[in-house]
Design an enzyme around this catalytic site. Structure first.
Site: not given
Length: 237
Positions: A158, A196
């Protein structure tokens, strides 16, 4: 002679490398210089490379080396408290190290042993892991101090557009706060750990991937606990 935009980009790259241990992405450069597209960044980077100010390392994402600075930035650095400029080689060591270009200043090569605290999800969050699995040596230049750092093995894709691949090892500075745009280790709802981008939106926290295949998660701030900020990356081949 460099243009104003070329100087701005070089200064931004230098500051981000000193702060994070990795060069900024082209998207981050585009935002910092207020450009509409990454094509402008590509032209600026190419111009800096052709003039001998930076060097792109082959076969590596986000791998830039600052070779030298223009006199205007060197003077600004001499006037600051943290004035000494040292070019940093980003990412892991090479099996076939190349000599630095003529005029380049030496790179620090001292190593520090850090605990690897298991895996961190760069994808769907995985159950938090807090046990030391092994230790790894990282360049001392990645660290702001010899304490309060740890490493994690990345699982998932990701964050691939930020140059962080599955199997890489990220170096994390332990801290419980972050600024918008930082790449952080976040503990979600007390049991899921993920890597993230951190973005605050009022009383909510957005955990944003660097891969369009993953949706941004927006959570109340009391559901997200920052456990550290990315300061370095070791590439796995």
């Amino acid at each position: 002679m460099l243009t104003r935009k070329q100087i701005e980009l070089l200064e931004f790259i230098q500051k981000r490398m000193a702060r994070d241990g990795i060069s900024p992405s082209f998207d981050e450069m585009k935002v910092a210089l207020d450009l509409r597209s990454k094509s402008g960044i590509h032209r600026l980077v190419t111009a800096l490379e052709e003039r001998g100010f930076i060097r792109r390392l082959p076969h590596r994402a986000r791998a830039l080396e600052i070779v030298r600075l223009p006199e205007t930035l060197m003077q600004a650095g001499r006037d600051a408290e943290d004035s000494q400029f040292t070019p940093q080689l980003i990412e892991g060591s090479r099996s076939d190290p190349q000599p630095p270009p003529r005029g380049a200043m030496p790179v620090r090569v001292d190593a520090v042993e850090l605990p690897v605290m298991g895996r961190i999800a760069a994808g769907v969050p995985i159950e938090a892991i807090s046990e030391v699995s092994h230790h790894i040596a990282v360049p001392g230049s990645m660290l702001t101090s010899r304490e309060n750092h740890y490493a994690l093995e990345v699982k998932g894709d990701s964050m691939i557009n930020a140059g962080i691949n599955d199997g890489d090892v990220v170096v994390i500075r332990e801290q419980d706060s972050a600024q918008t745009g930082d790449i952080v280790v976040a503990l979600v709802e007390g049991h899921e750990a993920t890597l993230k981008y951190y973005r605050r939106k009022g009383a909510m926290i957005a955990l944003e991937a660097a891969n369009p295949a993953y949706e941004t998660r927006i959570l109340p701030e009391d559901k997200v606990k920052v456990q550290g900020r990315l300061v370095g990356l070791i590439r796995s081949y």
